[in-house]
Design an enzyme around this catalytic site. Structure first.
Site, PDB file in Angstrom:
ATOM      1  N   ARG A  39      -8.644   3.376  -5.013  1.00 41.84           N
ATOM      2  CA  ARG A  39     -10.053   3.277  -4.606  1.00 41.84           C
ATOM      3  C   ARG A  39     -10.508   4.594  -3.973  1.00 41.84           C
ATOM      4  O   ARG A  39      -9.723   5.293  -3.354  1.00 41.84           O
ATOM      5  CB  ARG A  39     -10.216   2.212  -3.519  1.00 41.84           C
ATOM      6  N   TYR A  76     -12.385   6.250  -1.042  1.00 41.27           N
ATOM      7  CA  TYR A  76     -12.906   5.973   0.302  1.00 41.27           C
ATOM      8  C   TYR A  76     -12.915   7.262   1.124  1.00 41.27           C
ATOM      9  O   TYR A  76     -12.216   8.222   0.773  1.00 41.27           O
ATOM     10  CB  TYR A  76     -12.115   4.845   0.988  1.00 41.27           C
ATOM     11  N   LYS A  78       0.796  -1.244   0.000  1.00 39.64           N
ATOM     12  CA  LYS A  78       0.000   0.000   0.000  1.00 39.64           C
ATOM     13  C   LYS A  78       0.821   1.284   0.000  1.00 39.64           C
ATOM     14  O   LYS A  78       0.381   2.320   0.495  1.00 39.64           O
ATOM     15  CB  LYS A  78      -1.005   0.039   1.175  1.00 39.64           C
TER      16      LYS A  78
HETATM   17  P1  A3P Z   1      -4.968   3.449  -2.394  1.00 42.64           P
HETATM   18  O1  A3P Z   1      -5.539   2.091  -2.620  1.00 42.64           O
HETATM   19  O2  A3P Z   1      -5.008   3.870  -0.972  1.00 42.64           O
HETATM   20  O3  A3P Z   1      -5.494   4.496  -3.326  1.00 42.64           O
HETATM   21  P2  A3P Z   1       0.534  -0.944  -3.461  1.00 42.64           P
HETATM   22  O4  A3P Z   1       0.607  -1.166  -4.931  1.00 42.64           O
HETATM   23  O5  A3P Z   1       1.869  -0.859  -2.811  1.00 42.64           O
HETATM   24  O6  A3P Z   1      -0.414  -1.856  -2.781  1.00 42.64           O
HETATM   25  O7  A3P Z   1      -0.054   0.532  -3.280  1.00 42.64           O
HETATM   26  C1  A3P Z   1      -1.330   0.876  -3.698  1.00 42.64           C
HETATM   27  C2  A3P Z   1      -1.489   2.378  -3.624  1.00 42.64           C
HETATM   28  O8  A3P Z   1      -0.618   3.003  -4.563  1.00 42.64           O
HETATM   29  C3  A3P Z   1      -2.891   2.848  -3.944  1.00 42.64           C
HETATM   30  O9  A3P Z   1      -3.408   3.382  -2.745  1.00 42.64           O
HETATM   31  C4  A3P Z   1      -2.680   3.908  -5.039  1.00 42.64           C
HETATM   32  O10 A3P Z   1      -3.415   5.074  -4.832  1.00 42.64           O
HETATM   33  C5  A3P Z   1      -1.190   4.237  -4.921  1.00 42.64           C
HETATM   34  N1  A3P Z   1      -0.542   4.755  -6.132  1.00 42.64           N
HETATM   35  C6  A3P Z   1       0.391   5.715  -6.132  1.00 42.64           C
HETATM   36  N2  A3P Z   1       0.784   5.991  -7.382  1.00 42.64           N
HETATM   37  C7  A3P Z   1       0.094   5.203  -8.198  1.00 42.64           C
HETATM   38  C8  A3P Z   1       0.078   5.041  -9.621  1.00 42.64           C
HETATM   39  N3  A3P Z   1       0.842   5.758 -10.439  1.00 42.64           N
HETATM   40  N4  A3P Z   1      -0.752   4.109 -10.118  1.00 42.64           N
HETATM   41  C9  A3P Z   1      -1.538   3.386  -9.290  1.00 42.64           C
HETATM   42  N5  A3P Z   1      -1.550   3.509  -7.934  1.00 42.64           N
HETATM   43  C10 A3P Z   1      -0.742   4.414  -7.405  1.00 42.64           C
END
Ligand code: A3P
Length: 310
Positions: free
Chosen positions: A264, A266, A43
């Site tokens: 997402r 939220y 995350k």
């Molecule tokens: P949220 O779900 O809180 O929006 P991981 O891949 O490490 O699980 O992290 C997921 C998070 O990366 C997501 O958080 C998303 O918003 C964030 N994120 C940051 N930059 C991103 C990008 N370029 N593309 C997709 N997600 C990104």
């Protein structure tokens, strides 16, 4: 090949063992092992980082694993007991040129107790990449993530109830609290990676910077990995206002973004939870700041912010 070394006392690398090499399938060799590991935690934008790195001509991502949401999760769980032969299935035996390096990302490596030692035993020269955002934000994003995956405890309890659960709370609640909060004790986990690999093999990506200005963050990362060619990600990534983050340019105006599970919508974190987490993480954030200074690395703005009195 069966399970490898279990304890610290036995660090024999099967790649250096002539007996292993003799009995091994001709199509597999240690030269195809990854030279870069993106370790998470979850995350923090680790999937975005993985997908951006996979665009680089000098980096070759692992093939997806059908059982673990595309992550191999080799060093942190029972996949490790499937042995090196299993792990090697996910990396091409022959890279198309010698300047290419295989890499993998498993965001659960970061906080797994055994992962640094196991990873170092097999990949002593690997470069390790961690990606960090505010640990409070990470905890909240993680809660939203498992809630939307139908986790029964996360569905039954509010975020605030989970993070403030005390030790007399029911076990499922305590377990979830720990899984939610523990990865955010960044310095504790990073120290284990540093002690195995040394600071020179570790790079810390500021996840907030990667999100806001990916090309700059990827410029620094390419330098650290000494990648050739050095590419300008400004031409390859484009901000997608609808998604709220940078996505891969495919052709012309078109972009390819990560799937629905990223970004997402939220509700914002409750003020009382934000306050609780700021206090909860203060000693860990202070230790992280100290560690980064000790390693000669920049202290991200969000970390300074978390440590301010405001
Ligand atoms: P949220 O779900 O809180 O929006 P991981 O891949 O490490 O699980 O992290 C997921 C998070 O990366 C997501 O958080 C998303 O918003 C964030 N994120 C940051 N930059 C991103 C990008 N370029 N593309 C997709 N997600 C990104």
């Amino acid at each position: 090949m069966g399970p490898m070394y279990k304890g610290q006392s036995n660090k024999l690398n099967p790649c250096d063992d002539i007996r292993h090499r003799r009995i091994w399938s001709k199509s597999k060799w240690c030269g195809s092992l990854p030279r870069v590991l993106v370790i998470g935690p979850q995350k923090t934008g680790s999937t975005a980082l993985y997908s951006f790195l996979a665009m680089h001509p000098a980096l070759v991502p692992n093939l997806p694993s059908p059982t673990t949401y595309e992550e191999l999760q080799f060093f942190n769980n029972n996949n490790y007991l499937k042995g090196l032969d299993w792990y090697l299935n996910f990396f091409p035996a022959n890279l198309s040129n010698s300047s290419q390096m295989a890499f993998e990302k498993s965001a659960t490596y970061f906080d797994a107790e055994l992962a640094p030692r196991r990873a170092h035993a097999l990949l002593p020269t690997a470069k390790i990449i961690a990606i960090l955002i505010s640990p409070s934000k990470r905890a909240y994003s993680w809660y939203q993530h498992i809630r939307s995956h139908g986790d029964p405890v996360a569905r039954n309890y509010s975020f605030h109830t989970i993070i403030t659960a005390n030790d007399s709370a029911p076990k499922p609640l305590k377990d979830l609290r720990n899984r939610c909060l523990n990865p955010g004790k960044y310095s504790h986990h990073l120290e284990r990676w540093v002690s195995e690999f040394g600071a020179h093999q570790l790079h810390v990506v500021d996840g907030a910077a990667l999100r806001a200005q990916p090309a700059a963050a990827l410029h620094a990362l390419q330098k650290f990995l000494k990648l050739s060619p050095h590419i300008d990600y400004n031409n390859l990534l484009k901000y997608d206002a609808k998604k709220g983050f940078f996505c891969q340019v495919t052709s012309g105006e078109k972009t390819k973004c990560l799937g629905k599970s990223k970004g997402r919508i939220y509700p914002p974190m409750e003020e009382r939870s934000a306050k609780f987490l700021k206090r909860y993480y203060t000693p860990h954030n202070a230790a992280l700041s100290k560690l980064l200074v000790r390693l000669g690395r920049p202290v991200p703005p969000w970390l300074k912010d978390e440590l301010s009195n405001g």
